[in-house]
Design an enzyme around this catalytic site. Structure first.
Site, PDB file in Angstrom:
ATOM      1  N   ARG A 227       4.916  28.989  39.913  1.00  0.00           N
ATOM      2  CA  ARG A 227       5.077  27.532  39.899  1.00  0.00           C
ATOM      3  C   ARG A 227       3.687  26.895  39.967  1.00  0.00           C
ATOM      4  NH1 ARG A 227       9.347  27.608  37.797  1.00  0.00           N
ATOM      5  NH2 ARG A 227      11.358  27.118  38.727  1.00  0.00           N
ATOM      6  N   HIS A 275       5.328  25.838  30.005  1.00  0.00           N
ATOM      7  CA  HIS A 275       6.442  26.421  30.771  1.00  0.00           C
ATOM      8  C   HIS A 275       7.397  27.150  29.810  1.00  0.00           C
ATOM      9  CE1 HIS A 275       8.907  25.949  34.694  1.00  0.00           C
ATOM     10  NE2 HIS A 275       9.327  27.015  34.035  1.00  0.00           N
TER      11      HIS A 275
HETATM   12  C1  OXD Z   1      12.110  28.515  35.720  1.00  0.00           C
HETATM   13  C2  OXD Z   1      12.658  28.798  34.408  1.00  0.00           C
HETATM   14  O1  OXD Z   1      12.831  28.510  36.712  1.00  0.00           O
HETATM   15  O2  OXD Z   1      11.981  28.479  33.403  1.00  0.00           O
HETATM   16  O3  OXD Z   1      10.905  28.277  35.779  1.00  0.00           O
HETATM   17  O4  OXD Z   1      13.746  29.371  34.314  1.00  0.00           O
END
Ligand code: OXD
Length: 312
Positions: A227, A275
């Site tokens: 994260r 992401h």
């Molecule tokens: C997360 C996902 O939880 O992308 O980061 O699944």
């Protein structure tokens, strides 16, 4: 018909989820934020990604909360999250494999000087770089849940001396494991590449700070697929700018999307991904979630259940 399933995410409209769910479960009452949730007393399953705080608490007959991400920090941040309703995460082999690929790709990218060779080609320079043999490039994985374990075992199979660090003790084939805060400095001092895949909890927020970076050997490389809030951005920049860290591959950020003015976009030693280290394949994810919905409707325990007290 059984109770309604609500799709609670502002990132996508839920149309694809409605389709795969209908294929898996037959006719369903599927509601979305975009179309309006209707009488919320009918809702028994919530598929959620970053729901508004308090929204899940307003669903009085909720039986299951499904995190539409592997991480659940976006749910646990809601202090009105209804007690007693089980939370499960999206998790399937495909997602785990994609995450490991991301870590392996950037490990090899750094280890085999891919950026330097690309620059040499552009300059038409025949210039073998100084190299480090795989046997002398230890890689450490922080966080040994399903993703961290898969990543560490695959890195070890490639021949990297592989270390793993987790909160509680774990044993993995070919991986030297450490656990607990006390062992963190020793673990870090050995990692020339550090892969972070920890869950975001009170204990891990801001863990990747100047103290942690200073504990890594000079020239270490960071791969963050945990994260963004694990990292203290200014401390990372200082460690890169001083030359202590060689570079960082970042898939996650404290604010997402990463603001266009953020210095990470422009930093020569940072690569930014949106992401996207792992993206949910609806075909496999829907099968896993549908099985969980059916289990809960039969009164059986759901798989991939989150332990709220641990935070993951
Ligand atoms: C997360 C996902 O939880 O992308 O980061 O699944």
């Amino acid at each position: 018909m059984a109770g309604a399933i609500a799709y609670i995410s502002r990132d996508t409209d839920g149309v694809a989820w409605r389709r795969v769910f209908t294929e898996a479960l037959g006719p369903i009452d599927f509601r979305t934020i975009a179309d309006g949730l209707g009488n919320t007393d009918d809702i028994e399953i919530a598929l959620a990604w970053k729901p508004k705080p308090g929204l899940l608490a307003s669903l009085k007959n909720l039986k299951l909360i499904v995190s539409l991400g592997m991480g659940v920090d976006h749910l646990l941040a809601d202090d009105r999250l209804p007690h007693g309703v089980p939370i499960v995460r999206i998790m399937d082999e495909g997602l785990v494999g994609q995450m490991s690929e991301y870590a392996i790709f950037w490990t090899l990218w750094h280890h085999r000087d891919i950026a330097k060779y690309a620059a040499s080609q552009r300059a038409r320079q025949w210039k073998p770089e100084e190299f480090v043999d795989t046997l002398h490039r230890p890689v450490g994985v922080m966080g040994l849940g399903s993703i961290g374990q898969d990543t560490a075992v695959k890195l070890a199979m490639l021949g990297f001396p592989t270390l793993g660090w987790s909160r509680t003790a774990k044993t993995l084939p070919g991986v030297e494991t450490f656990h607990g805060r006390d062992s963190l400095p020793t673990f870090l001092s050995r990692c020339s590449i550090l892969v972070n895949v920890l869950p975001l909890t009170r204990e891990t927020r801001g863990l990747l700070d100047k103290t942690l970076f200073a504990a890594l050997p000079r020239g270490a490389f960071l791969i963050n697929m945990g994260r963004g809030a694990h990292v203290v951005d200014d401390d990372l920049l200082a460690a890169l700018d001083s030359g202590h860290l060689a570079g960082a591959a970042l898939d996650v950020f404290d604010t997402e999307p990463l603001p266009t003015t953020h210095v990470f976009w422009f930093h020569p030693q940072i690569t930014v991904w949106p992401h996207a280290a792992a993206q949910t394949d609806l075909r496999s994810a829907a099968a896993v979630v549908a099985a969980n919905v059916e289990a809960v409707r039969r009164g059986e325990p759901a798989a991939h259940r989150v332990d709220r007290s641990r935070g993951y």
